[in-house]
Design an enzyme around this catalytic site. Sequence first.
Site, PDB file in Angstrom:
ATOM      1  N   GLN A  20       0.874  -1.283  -0.064  1.00 36.68           N
ATOM      2  CA  GLN A  20       0.009  -0.040   0.030  1.00 36.68           C
ATOM      3  C   GLN A  20       0.843   1.270  -0.060  1.00 36.68           C
ATOM      4  O   GLN A  20       0.301   2.365  -0.250  1.00 36.68           O
ATOM      5  CB  GLN A  20      -1.118  -0.067   1.131  1.00 36.68           C
ATOM      6  N   HIS A 121       0.946  -9.302   4.483  1.00 39.44           N
ATOM      7  CA  HIS A 121      -0.075  -8.333   4.488  1.00 39.44           C
ATOM      8  C   HIS A 121      -0.657  -8.622   2.987  1.00 39.44           C
ATOM      9  O   HIS A 121      -0.609  -7.325   2.129  1.00 39.44           O
ATOM     10  CB  HIS A 121       0.092  -7.112   4.929  1.00 39.44           C
ATOM     11  N   ASN A 165      -1.954 -10.647   8.508  1.00 38.84           N
ATOM     12  CA  ASN A 165      -2.837  -9.429   8.854  1.00 38.84           C
ATOM     13  C   ASN A 165      -4.081  -9.654   8.282  1.00 38.84           C
ATOM     14  O   ASN A 165      -4.081 -10.272   6.956  1.00 38.84           O
ATOM     15  CB  ASN A 165      -2.160  -8.230   8.043  1.00 38.84           C
ATOM     16  N   GLU A 166      -5.119  -9.970   8.997  1.00 38.63           N
ATOM     17  CA  GLU A 166      -6.545 -10.101   8.196  1.00 38.63           C
ATOM     18  C   GLU A 166      -6.697 -11.356   7.508  1.00 38.63           C
ATOM     19  O   GLU A 166      -6.977 -11.059   6.289  1.00 38.63           O
ATOM     20  CB  GLU A 166      -7.027  -8.798   7.715  1.00 38.63           C
ATOM     21  N   TYR A 291     -13.543  -1.671  12.443  1.00 36.89           N
ATOM     22  CA  TYR A 291     -14.006  -0.466  11.914  1.00 36.89           C
ATOM     23  C   TYR A 291     -15.581  -0.222  12.327  1.00 36.89           C
ATOM     24  O   TYR A 291     -15.956   0.962  12.651  1.00 36.89           O
ATOM     25  CB  TYR A 291     -13.635  -0.451  10.406  1.00 36.89           C
ATOM     26  N   GLU A 348      -5.621  -2.187  14.220  1.00 29.89           N
ATOM     27  CA  GLU A 348      -6.061  -0.938  13.007  1.00 29.89           C
ATOM     28  C   GLU A 348      -7.294  -0.653  13.608  1.00 29.89           C
ATOM     29  O   GLU A 348      -8.074  -1.345  14.146  1.00 29.89           O
ATOM     30  CB  GLU A 348      -6.373  -1.909  11.458  1.00 29.89           C
ATOM     31  N   TRP A 395      -4.835   3.106  11.881  1.00 28.21           N
ATOM     32  CA  TRP A 395      -4.818   3.054  10.548  1.00 28.21           C
ATOM     33  C   TRP A 395      -5.264   4.193   9.912  1.00 28.21           C
ATOM     34  O   TRP A 395      -6.486   4.679   9.851  1.00 28.21           O
ATOM     35  CB  TRP A 395      -5.580   1.888  10.093  1.00 28.21           C
ATOM     36  N   GLU A 402      -5.500   1.820  -1.503  1.00 34.65           N
ATOM     37  CA  GLU A 402      -6.599   1.312  -0.568  1.00 34.65           C
ATOM     38  C   GLU A 402      -7.073  -0.071  -1.432  1.00 34.65           C
ATOM     39  O   GLU A 402      -8.235  -0.148  -1.603  1.00 34.65           O
ATOM     40  CB  GLU A 402      -7.548   2.089  -0.163  1.00 34.65           C
ATOM     41  N   TRP A 403      -6.243  -0.886  -1.635  1.00 31.21           N
ATOM     42  CA  TRP A 403      -6.695  -2.085  -2.624  1.00 31.21           C
ATOM     43  C   TRP A 403      -7.570  -2.008  -3.551  1.00 31.21           C
ATOM     44  O   TRP A 403      -7.407  -1.153  -4.529  1.00 31.21           O
ATOM     45  CB  TRP A 403      -7.256  -3.149  -1.355  1.00 31.21           C
TER      46      TRP A 403
END
Length: 447
Positions: A20, A121, A165-166, A291, A348, A395, A402-403
């Site tokens: 990123q 990531h 990550n995630e 989030y 995050e 974050w 952003e992907w």
Amino acid sequence: MTTTPYPPGFTWGVSTSAYQIEGAAAEDGRGPSVWDTRCRTQGGVVNGDTGDVACDHYHRWEEDVALMKGLGVDAYRFSVAWPRVLPRGRGVVNPAGLDFYDRLIDRLLESGIEPWLCLYHWDLPQALHDLGGWSSRDCAGWFADYTALCAKRYGDRVKRWITFNEFSVFTLFGYAIPWAAPGIVDRTQHLRAIHHVNLAHGDGVSVLRALVPGASIGAIHNRQIVIPETDTADNRAAAALLDEHWNLVFCDPQILGHYPLQTADHIAPHVQAGDMARIAQPTDWFGLNHYGPIFAKADPSRVWGYGWGDAPPDSPTHGVGWAIFPDAFRDELLTIHRRYRLPIVVTENGCGGSDRVEADGSVNDPHRIRYLTIYNEALRAAMAQGADVRGYFLWSLLDNFEWGSGYGQRFGLIHVDFTTLTRTPKASARWYADLIAQARAPRLIAT
């Protein structure tokens, strides 16, 4: 007497990820990742954006470390780009890639900032994907070898390690809902990817324990309550299965040693003797990315029969349209504390928007400050109710790639002009620096 709103030793940080921010996608021997391929797939990313340049952190890392030091953060969570250090994912090592992270780590330490190194990531080397990627059981071994390379190189200086990550985002959106690389839609490959990533995590923890004395090891899970869009039997069933795939299929086997009920039946054909013990290696803390909640609905067109629903129309939202539910953050922290009994680090939390530089050179982002204020209040409320939270990473340090959204969403404390690459601190950067300073300063309380 004196007191502070956060416990002594609470860690304040910022987070980024390699693809990123780094750019330099074809420089100094870096190999392509699945996200380089995704960016060149028609419709893969909004506006055809790529991470080729991103924030150019590969060349501007010294400026970025100075910005972190100005914020007063204790720690920086970043990821190593697997294809930068192993261009084909295994075999021949790229010295220039390893050297880059040496320089970054050394400067962080010189600046009084602790490096928190995330091994994965989402940027799987394309060469490994071509061999089957996460749908291949061999990928767990490839990850273990990559982990060993990083541990031997950086373990003398880095003591905070993160395997992944995630997990659920890159497996679900990469193998069942085609919103991310590699963009596959296949139930069997999704199940295989889940299990093989869990194996890779367990193997990675074992490698780190063997090679890094004093390592503090965690994994980062995105967890959000899953709420049926409307209260129907079909939507409730969809929400229950999505809850397993999103919130449980990695945390439960890694920490509790078993898969959740529905997934256990689905994944059983891919589990071999000894796998669950191999996965459930003890970790030192639980990384949470959060989030807001997810709203689910039945969607027969999707491979698992569920899809993303809409929040209630009267829900407050922030700049990118995500619903704001601070109570869900508080409740998630308490749920994790009770279910997994590990110290928690919020790795995050943040708020997107379409921030711009004003004529006077300022970047005003009151929406982000409001969001961060109420979510930190929710964090303190969870801690007051017993949640053992040891740190908070915002974050993100920088506006970045952003992907699938490309450069249309800005989450940074620092505004990045993606034409000139000029960095401009936002009003929220000052807010965060002040929060950190106030959290560290004892307060006098009348008694």
